[in-house]
Structures are given as structure tokens and as C-alpha cells.
Write a protein that holds these residues in place. Structure first.
Motif: not given
Length: 163
Positions: A101-114, A134-143
Motif C-alpha cells: 500500500k502507499c503507506d508502506f516504507t520503501e524497504e517494505a515495498l522492495q522486500g515485497n517485490l523481491a 518478458i517484461s515487468a511493470t509496477l503501477s498504483s491502482t489508478m496511476g
């Protein structure tokens, strides 16, 4: 958690935020969806059918395949509180996974991505030949979407937080 009697008590003890049956169904039918996951017991499913139009488009409708319909709601609550996620794959083979979620820390988001990248790689289908990524993309719900470098993603390990 949609449950009654001992199952509701067990879910409450396991740490469920909302537990009920008729009152919770009424709240949901009014459009109040202030939860991330809806768990249900099998006897609750016929009563939930009328809420399909509200819950379905938001991906909140409980289903046995996703593990959100359970005869032991206490175990299901513990699993989802611990971070159990549901992977979704559409017809084109695109995997949709919420990372945080948007209120997660950068480290938590990186850990989740890995963790998500490693889990997808580990659970590669046996019939899959050739390149899995083939490709990987990140996006927020409406971003807007941000394209990721696939080779960098495979080699990515999150930095340990400085102590």
C-alpha cells in the motif's frame, strides 16, 4: 469474517477485525467495504450470493479456490494476517499481484517485490518453456505504470535495513 457461533468466536480470537453474519452482510450491501479480504464459512455462502454485484468487481468475493472460504476461519485469519496473497493470472499470462500500500516504507515495498519475483520464479509451471519474464511493470491502482528492467529484477535483493 462471515461466521456464526463457535466459528465466529474462533475467528475473533485469531485476530479478525470484523466478525459477524447478518449485520456484516447488511453493512456490505450498503457499500461499506472497509476491509482488504473477506473470509467466509461454507454456510455463509448462500447468504453472500446476493452481494456478488458489490464484491465481485472489487475482487473481494470469497471463493474456495482462493482459500477465502474455510471451515476453520481461525486458521484462515492467521494465514491472511501473516501475509498470504492470491496471485491472479489473466488470459494473456499476465500475473497481477498486490505488492503493498502507499503507506508502506520503501524497504517494505522492495522486500515485497523481491519476494514476489522469487515466488513466481520458484513456482514456474512445468510446461513453461523459454523465457518466463518478458517484461515487468509496477503501477498504483489508478496511476501510471513504471517499466522495470527484467534482468535487474532477477538479480535484485533488497538491502538490509541499517541498524
Amino acid at each position: 469474517v462471515l461466521a456464526e457461533g463457535p466459528a465466529a468466536d474462533a475467528a475473533r480470537e485469531a485476530g479478525a477485525d470484523l466478525v459477524g453474519m447478518a449485520d456484516l452482510i447488511e453493512t456490505i450491501s450498503k457499500g461499506e467495504l472497509d476491509f482488504d479480504v473477506l473470509l467466509a464459512t461454507p454456510p455463509a455462502m448462500p447468504k453472500l450470493a446476493k452481494l456478488g454485484k458489490v464484491l465481485g468487481p472489487k475482487g473481494l468475493m470469497p471463493s474456495p479456490k482462493a482459500g477465502t472460504v474455510s471451515t476453520s476461519p481461525a486458521d484462515a485469519v492467521k494465514e491472511f494476517k501473516a501475509g498470504k496473497l492470491e496471485f491472479r493470472c489473466d488470459k494473456q499470462g499476465i500475473v497481477h499481484v498486490p505488492l503493498g500500500k502507499c503507506d508502506f516504507t520503501e524497504e517494505a515495498l522492495q522486500g515485497n517485490l523481491a519476494a514476489v519475483a522469487q515466488t513466481i520464479e520458484k513456482n514456474r509451471p512445468s510446461g513453461c518453456k523459454g523465457k518466463l519474464w518478458i517484461s515487468a511493470t509496477l503501477s498504483s491502482t489508478m496511476g501510471p505504470a513504471i517499466k522495470l528492467d527484467v534482468s535487474a529484477l532477477k538479480a535484485f535483493t533488497p538491502e538490509a535495513p541499517a541498524a
